[in-house]
Design a protein around this motif. Sequence first.
Motif, short mmCIF file in Angstrom:
data_model
loop_
_atom_site.label_atom_id
_atom_site.label_comp_id
_atom_site.label_asym_id
_atom_site.label_seq_id
_atom_site.Cartn_x
_atom_site.Cartn_y
_atom_site.Cartn_z
N SER A 145 1.20 18.76 13.57
CA SER A 145 1.47 19.63 14.71
C SER A 145 0.40 20.71 14.68
N PRO A 146 0.07 21.28 15.84
CA PRO A 146 -1.03 22.27 15.82
C PRO A 146 -0.73 23.47 14.92
N ALA A 147 0.57 23.78 14.74
CA ALA A 147 0.98 24.88 13.85
C ALA A 147 0.26 26.18 14.18
N GLY A 170 -6.35 23.98 17.05
CA GLY A 170 -6.15 23.55 15.66
C GLY A 170 -7.43 23.00 15.04
N LEU A 171 -8.19 22.25 15.83
CA LEU A 171 -9.46 21.71 15.34
C LEU A 171 -10.46 22.84 15.09
N GLU A 189 -3.16 12.85 11.16
CA GLU A 189 -2.71 12.38 12.48
C GLU A 189 -2.67 13.51 13.50
N PRO A 190 -3.75 14.24 13.67
CA PRO A 190 -3.66 15.43 14.52
C PRO A 190 -3.39 15.13 15.99
N PHE A 191 -3.66 13.88 16.42
CA PHE A 191 -3.50 13.61 17.85
C PHE A 191 -2.28 12.74 18.13
N ALA A 227 4.72 23.71 8.89
CA ALA A 227 3.33 23.26 9.01
C ALA A 227 2.37 24.44 8.82
N ALA A 228 2.76 25.60 9.35
CA ALA A 228 1.91 26.78 9.17
C ALA A 228 1.90 27.21 7.70
#
Lengths: 294, 256
Positions: free
Chosen positions: A119-121, A179-180, A195-197, B146-147
């Motif tokens: 998840s972008p977090a 996130g990237l 698995e970022p996408f 996640a953070a």
Amino acid sequence: MLRAVEGLANTTRRAPATTRILCHDDALTRGSLPSAKMGRVSIRGVAKQFGPRAALGPVDLDIEPGSVVTVLGPSGCGKTTLLRLIAGLERPSAGLVRLGDEPPLAARHGKRIGFVPQSPALLPWRTVEANARLLQDVNRGANPAYLPDAVELLERVGLGEFRDALPHELSGGMQQRVGLVRAFALGAPYLLMDEPFAALDEITRAEMRHLLDELRGGTGATVVFVTHSLAEAVFLSDRVVVMSARPGRIVGDVAIDLPRPRTPDVEDDPAFFAYETELRRILREGLQRSVAAG
Amino acid sequence: MKRSAMLWYTLGAVVLVAVWEGIVRWRNVRRFVLLKPSEMVSTFADDPGFYLDHVWVTARHVGVGLAISLAVSVVFGAVLAAWPALEAASQPLLVLIMVTPWVAYITSVVLWLGSGTPSIVFLVAFVTVPAFVYATVAGMRSADPAARELFASIDAGPAEVLWRLRLPAALPSLFTAARFNVGLGLAAAYYSEGSAFTRAGLGAIGKRAANANQGAALWTTICCAALLGIAAQFLVLLAERWLLRWHASQRLSPVP
């Protein structure tokens, strides 16, 4: 005179992002960092148990400095566990992981790992720009001498106008772009992507892998990318490692010999399809073998 | 608040005061039982400086007490959030503070800490600690896993995780607790002012008025305390709007 100085200041500030990143690349090769083996990832006999259940391995894998290696496998095969072991977020039950010649914990300590979670977090209270700088801002003492410019990176991924926006104002694809950028802004020699996408729609996914490939070009970073998407694996990688179902073992290792830099139309190339077909076959065989064994 | 909502809010307030005034006049209620709003205003207007001085004293008691409570609770809560065994071990204390009627033990507190401000501020802080501690623990635990991994991936120290991740994540629940604690703290301040052998504060003059059978003065202090509470809630609301502008609770709902 004053104007000339101002002009100079302006040109330094506006130096193209590629120059910055090349600077950082220089720092890597100049030996200001711990080792000549910098960028290599070695995994020797690594296995992971969660309680009585074997989650992974044993796995042996050597990743060349500056290469992009994708770990491909069915869900639950332990590929995320493998990535977390490399990142030092998990300790192996057996075997050894080395980044360069240091253990993952030391690499983490030196902020040499740019991690991109599933998840972008993003932190909802930080603006897009502040989120992009998050990894730079935390544990500042360990920052490298050359930090890429987060704002320039945001501009490169098309988020220049959204610098002051809050994450909830962005779409899922835009959030993952932040996130990237957050990982690239660290200027780390290792980029680990889980698995970022995975949560994005097909069109955005394709866009994201093209963007990622573009961002990575010139950084010299070693990338370990985890996915279950064949197209992502073929497009991004120099090499694809295929894992069997749990407990994950490496059942295939395919070098992707497509020319770089890769443009989106490479995905219409017959060679691209051939690689996808081959990977699909290995995946299927791996699954059948584990079904037969189990 | 939207303009129509503001209009209804004002209308609600006017109707409430009018009905109150009407009931007291019509039923001829004794002044000590319930005072007409108009009489509260005239009592207050007779000596506004006197009442305002005491409002200010009570406001300070509540403000200082809540500030101490918040500081103690955030530190305590952060430790508990990181240490589940200690969290379990501290439950008896927190529950005891919450369920024991403070009205009953205020005399002992005064005996222990002496008359006046120390006892009052202590009680305000003491009774508001549990809500703040629970809010801190729950909020800090709710920080995005996640953070947390992301912070771990660059070896962030515990202080930075606390400051940059866990504390902001705890803000929404802390604000909810603050709204509740403003009312509780005000009640504790008013009551303990009346019991702590002091001459300052709304509770102190309220108590004297009650003893002297002065219904008008008593009800005017009650009214002042209520207005002080509304003002404090409003301040919390403003702070929430500002500090939580990133949070879903502060966004206008897209669905009417």
